[in-house]
Motif scaffolding. Structure first.
Motif, short mmCIF file in Angstrom:
data_model
loop_
_atom_site.label_atom_id
_atom_site.label_comp_id
_atom_site.label_asym_id
_atom_site.label_seq_id
_atom_site.Cartn_x
_atom_site.Cartn_y
_atom_site.Cartn_z
N CYS A 13 -4.78 3.08 2.85
CA CYS A 13 -5.42 4.01 1.85
C CYS A 13 -6.60 3.43 1.05
CB CYS A 13 -4.25 4.22 0.69
SG CYS A 13 -2.84 4.97 1.42
N PRO A 14 -7.47 4.15 0.73
CA PRO A 14 -8.70 3.63 -0.01
C PRO A 14 -8.29 2.72 -1.27
CG PRO A 14 -8.75 5.97 0.37
CD PRO A 14 -7.44 5.51 0.82
N GLU A 15 -9.29 1.78 -1.80
CA GLU A 15 -8.72 0.88 -2.73
C GLU A 15 -8.42 1.83 -4.08
OE1 GLU A 15 -7.95 -2.34 -2.95
OE2 GLU A 15 -8.21 -2.92 -0.99
N ASP A 16 -9.24 2.94 -4.09
CA ASP A 16 -8.98 3.77 -5.40
C ASP A 16 -7.79 4.74 -5.39
OD1 ASP A 16 -10.43 5.28 -3.75
OD2 ASP A 16 -11.66 6.30 -5.26
N TRP A 17 -7.17 4.73 -4.29
CA TRP A 17 -5.87 5.64 -3.86
C TRP A 17 -4.97 5.58 -5.17
CZ3 TRP A 17 -6.22 9.91 -1.01
CH2 TRP A 17 -4.99 10.53 -0.81
N GLU A 18 -4.45 6.50 -5.50
CA GLU A 18 -3.28 6.54 -6.60
C GLU A 18 -1.97 6.63 -6.11
OE1 GLU A 18 -4.00 8.58 -10.36
OE2 GLU A 18 -6.22 8.07 -10.33
N GLY A 19 -1.19 5.80 -6.33
CA GLY A 19 0.12 5.96 -5.92
C GLY A 19 0.54 5.37 -4.35
N ASP A 54 0.86 -1.41 -0.07
CA ASP A 54 0.02 0.27 0.23
C ASP A 54 0.87 1.39 -0.15
OD1 ASP A 54 -2.27 1.83 0.15
OD2 ASP A 54 -2.55 1.04 2.07
N LEU A 55 1.76 1.30 0.82
CA LEU A 55 2.51 2.45 1.02
C LEU A 55 3.87 2.67 0.20
CD1 LEU A 55 2.27 2.75 5.09
CD2 LEU A 55 0.77 3.89 3.40
N LEU A 56 4.33 1.63 0.12
CA LEU A 56 5.54 1.80 -0.74
C LEU A 56 5.51 0.97 -2.28
CD1 LEU A 56 7.67 1.25 2.06
CD2 LEU A 56 8.32 2.85 0.36
N GLY A 57 4.37 0.46 -2.56
CA GLY A 57 4.08 -0.18 -4.00
C GLY A 57 5.03 -1.31 -4.23
N ILE A 58 5.07 -2.22 -3.46
CA ILE A 58 6.14 -3.50 -3.56
C ILE A 58 5.14 -4.59 -3.68
CG2 ILE A 58 7.49 -5.04 -2.54
CD1 ILE A 58 8.76 -2.75 -1.14
N ARG A 59 5.01 -5.24 -5.05
CA ARG A 59 4.06 -6.49 -5.13
C ARG A 59 4.65 -7.72 -4.47
NH1 ARG A 59 -0.07 -5.86 -7.80
NH2 ARG A 59 0.99 -4.31 -9.42
N PHE A 60 3.88 -8.45 -3.63
CA PHE A 60 4.20 -9.55 -2.92
C PHE A 60 3.39 -10.69 -3.73
CE2 PHE A 60 5.45 -6.42 0.12
CZ PHE A 60 6.62 -6.77 0.52
N THR A 61 4.30 -11.44 -4.50
CA THR A 61 3.29 -12.37 -5.32
C THR A 61 3.32 -13.41 -4.59
OG1 THR A 61 5.73 -13.35 -6.05
CG2 THR A 61 4.83 -11.71 -7.67
N GLY A 62 2.01 -14.00 -4.72
CA GLY A 62 1.76 -15.16 -3.89
C GLY A 62 0.93 -14.97 -2.58
N HIS A 63 0.75 -13.57 -2.55
CA HIS A 63 0.29 -13.12 -1.08
C HIS A 63 -1.44 -13.86 -1.29
CE1 HIS A 63 -1.66 -10.59 1.85
NE2 HIS A 63 -0.48 -10.38 2.28
N PRO A 64 -1.78 -14.20 -0.13
CA PRO A 64 -3.29 -14.45 -0.14
C PRO A 64 -4.50 -13.38 -0.27
CG PRO A 64 -2.46 -14.56 2.02
CD PRO A 64 -1.42 -14.33 1.19
N ASN A 65 -3.95 -12.14 -0.17
CA ASN A 65 -5.20 -11.13 -0.02
C ASN A 65 -4.26 -9.74 -0.28
OD1 ASN A 65 -7.31 -9.86 0.10
ND2 ASN A 65 -7.54 -9.93 2.25
#
Length: 176
Positions: free
Chosen positions: A151-157, A134-145
């Motif tokens: 931040c709100p789901e539609d927050w940009e950045g 959410d805060l730094l933009g790192i995608r954790f592949t295989g994360h369950p959720n």
């Protein structure tokens, strides 16, 4: 727990995925390549002599200098570091692991960097990884959720990125 022997043990078991270490640091750490983080963490948890059964935190740091003059003097290229703080309740020892990531993937500088999730190794990592996403933009592949947590789901950045610019308004509501 002796630092160098642990690094040697990990290097002999995992080879090149153990990509560095700084055992002289105030908080000594071992660097693991992204593809090695899950097997290394599983070993650290399951090896009886280590028994790292608790993940205190997963956080990240943005090593980016937006000021061009300061950036020219920087000792490293801009990157993100994912930092894992581990503890063994049984042996009362701790360990810090780091994974270095580019700030962006791909040529367009728009794809988020990725690292495999350790939420399957320690359940406590679930929310920590969501916060990093959410805060730094790192995608954790295989994360369950993997979805926003603060931040709100539609927050940009991603607000803790050093080049993040706060929007002037959100859904018609002006800030500042």
């Amino acid at each position: 727990m002796s630092g160098p022997s642990l690094v040697d043990q990990l290097k002999s078991k995992f080879g090149a995925v153990i990509s560095g270490a700084n055992l002289e640091n105030v908080d000594p750490w071992i660097e693991v390549s992204p593809e090695g983080i899950v097997p290394v963490c599983t070993f650290l948890r399951d090896e009886p002599s280590l028994a790292f059964d608790y993940c205190n935190s997963v956080t990240a740091v943005d090593y980016f200098e937006p000021d061009e003059e300061k950036a020219a003097k920087a000792s490293s290229q801009p990157h993100l570091e994912v930092v894992y703080h581990l503890f063994s309740m049984q042996h009362k020892h701790s360990l810090v692991l780091k994974v270095m990531l580019p700030r962006w993937q791909g040529a367009g500088l728009t794809e988020l960097p990725e690292v495999p999730s350790v939420a399957g190794v320690w359940r406590t990592a679930d929310w920590h990884e969501r916060e990093c996403y959410d805060l730094l933009g790192i995608r954790f592949t295989g994360h369950p959720n993997l979805r926003r947590i603060l931040c709100p789901e539609d927050w940009e950045g991603h607000p803790l990125r050093k080049d993040y610019e706060m929007p002037l308004e959100y859904h018609g509501i002006r800030g500042r």
